[in-house]
Enzyme design. Structure first.
Site, short mmCIF file in Angstrom:
data_model
loop_
_atom_site.label_atom_id
_atom_site.label_comp_id
_atom_site.label_asym_id
_atom_site.label_seq_id
_atom_site.Cartn_x
_atom_site.Cartn_y
_atom_site.Cartn_z
CD1 TRP A 9 -20.39 76.33 83.24
CD2 TRP A 9 -22.29 77.72 82.87
NE1 TRP A 9 -21.50 75.81 82.14
CE2 TRP A 9 -22.55 77.05 81.92
CE3 TRP A 9 -23.29 78.58 83.08
CZ2 TRP A 9 -24.01 77.73 81.09
CZ3 TRP A 9 -24.67 78.89 82.65
CH2 TRP A 9 -24.04 78.31 81.18
CG HIS A 40 -27.79 81.99 71.45
ND1 HIS A 40 -28.36 81.58 71.93
CD2 HIS A 40 -26.51 82.28 71.53
CE1 HIS A 40 -28.43 80.81 72.00
NE2 HIS A 40 -26.85 80.67 72.23
NE ARG A 95 -27.89 80.96 76.00
CZ ARG A 95 -29.22 80.48 75.65
NH1 ARG A 95 -30.16 80.71 76.63
NH2 ARG A 95 -29.27 78.63 74.92
#
Ligand code: HEM
Length: 428
Positions: A328, A188, A184
């Site tokens: 998820w 980002h 991540r």
């Protein structure tokens, strides 16, 4: 079959609530008055609330055995000539910058942590764009690197790769791996790219500065940055921008994903004046238009966008960071096309994270979640087409993801015919 129980309403919320009490927006504009050297407790700092807390948070991840006790402030202000070269097309006014103040972190065992925090003062009136910057650097690398290792330095890169692999397993963190949060971080630092202006992206490693470091969307990424910091100390010739992007690639591969193309050569810009504004990262409560617009701004089409979103098969949401909570998929440390399968196969209904009031979608037994932007991928017919494709063909997903992620890591970077990054004058 997919059954969404609530009718779809593109939800517009007020700007995201601050969920991390240690990172307050108000501190960005806080005036730091020069005073004599003094010692401030990390846990109740009166002035350096943001800086001390976020840094302590970063450091304590790696140094659980020795939490920082005190911060020493060296508040000397010294006028030094700027080393920023004027832009060719738009000459800068003669710049005078104030030497950043240095905070050394002391540990109970009296050993210095090897880190220091540079707090740049508020901008001088003559330099309109310069903002107060907070940068975490290792003491071994106070000379920021404006040139990374060469593309030919394969041996050095191999050593760094090996070191990254060592930090990924973390039994006491989330699902036992730092892979998802490091992935991540890589995403980002690239996702700020704007193809229309050419700025943003991984080159420059601008996430070392406010306002990028304090962007709500980047909350929690200090965990990834601090995990990689010891590697930066051990291998100082690699820039932060190369290290963070390489770590993203290695994380994907170590979690069983495809081989991601990556080349070194990114630079670390020397100060905070090229930090992109907040608001460029996607907002999870928004709709398909927003997804298309945000990824389109980076230069991605629908197919690439849906393939990148497959990374949500990994990791989880944290209420302490984003306000959303849960994973998820059942295997959040294993790279697969499960995200698409789950999205299509489960029955999703809208609910609320009790502690934060944030709305998200839950499957029937509430073991899995989806964000609004994830659900938008099956509401929008063009996105849905690729969700179906990837749910059925894992190999196609792997191939598309590798291409799209490799492209993501290169956004905003120009190379010569040998693969070396062409210098961006404005960074130096
Ligand atoms: C519409 C686009 C996207 C939105 C709105 C979004 C939003 C979010 C949010 C809110 C979280 C939870 C953060 C937390 O609470 O810790 C998250 C986690 C994550 N995102 Fe995304 N994301 C998007 C696209 C992507 C893409 C393109 C990738 C990678 C290619 C990605 C990789 C991840 C990973 C791996 C995590 C788990 C991090 C962890 O476990 O700490 N995301 N995302």
């Amino acid at each position: 079959m997919t059954a969404i129980q609530k009718p779809v309403v593109a939800k517009r919320e007020a700007p995201k609530a601050e969920v991390n009490p240690t990172v307050s927006r108000s501190t960005q504009t806080e005036t730091i008055k020069p005073t004599k050297e003094r010692t401030v407790s990390v846990f109740s700092p009166p002035v350096f609330n943001f800086a001390a807390n976020s840094f302590a948070q970063s450091v304590s991840n790696e140094y659980k055995h020795a939490s920082p006790k005190r911060i020493k402030l060296d508040n000397s202000r010294v006028q030094v000539p700027s080393i920023v070269k004027p832009k060719q097309d738009k000459p800068r006014p003669p710049a005078i910058v104030t030497k950043p103040r240095v905070i050394n972190i002391e540990f109970p065992n009296k050993q210095k942590s090897g880190f220091k925090l540079l707090i740049r003062p508020k901008h001088e009136p003559s330099i309109k764009k310069q903002k107060q910057g907070i940068e975490v650097l290792s003491t071994s690398n106070t000379k920021r690197i404006t040139k990374s290792i060469s593309v030919d330095d394969v041996e050095y890169v191999e050593k760094v790769k090996h070191a990254i692999k060592q930090v990924l397993p973390k039994p006491d963190y989330d699902d036992g791996s730092l892979g998802p949060v490091i992935l991540r971080l890589a995403w980002h630092c690239c996702a700020t790219y704007n193809k229309f202006t050419g700025n943003g992206g991984s080159n420059g490693s601008t996430m070392r500065f406010v306002p990028e470091i304090t962007d709500d969307g980047n909350s929690g990424l200090d965990i990834a940055r601090s995990a990689l910091e010891p590697i930066k100390q051990k291998f100082p010739d690699i820039t932060y921008s190369d290290l963070w992007t390489l770590a993203g690639k290695i994380s994907i591969q170590e979690m069983g994903g495809p081989k991601i193309p990556w080349r070194c050569g990114r630079v670390d810009c020397i100060d905070d004046r090229y930090v992109p504004p907040n608001g460029r990262l996607p907002f999870a409560y928004k709709n398909a238009n927003h997804i298309r617009e945000t990824f389109g701004r980076m230069g991605f089409n629908d197919r690439e966008t849906v393939s990148l979103l497959g990374a949500h098969g990994l990791g989880r949401c944290h209420k302490r960071f984003s306000g959303w909570e849960g994973k998820w998929t059942e295997n959040p440390t294993s790279f697969s096309n499960d995200f698409y399968k789950v999205l299509l196969d489960e029955e999703w209904s809208l609910g609320t994270v009790p502690e934060t009031g944030k709305e998200q979608y839950y499957n029937k037994d509430k073991s899995l979640i989806m964000l609004n932007t994830d659900i938008e991928l099956i509401r929008d017919p063009h996105f849905l087409h690729f969700v179906k494709l990837y749910s059925q063909h894992q190999a196609t997903f792997f191939q598309d993801f590798a291409n799209a992620f490799g492209k993501l890591l290169e956004l905003g970077i120009e190379r010569d015919s040998n693969g070396n990054v062409l210098p961006k004058n404005e960074f130096y």
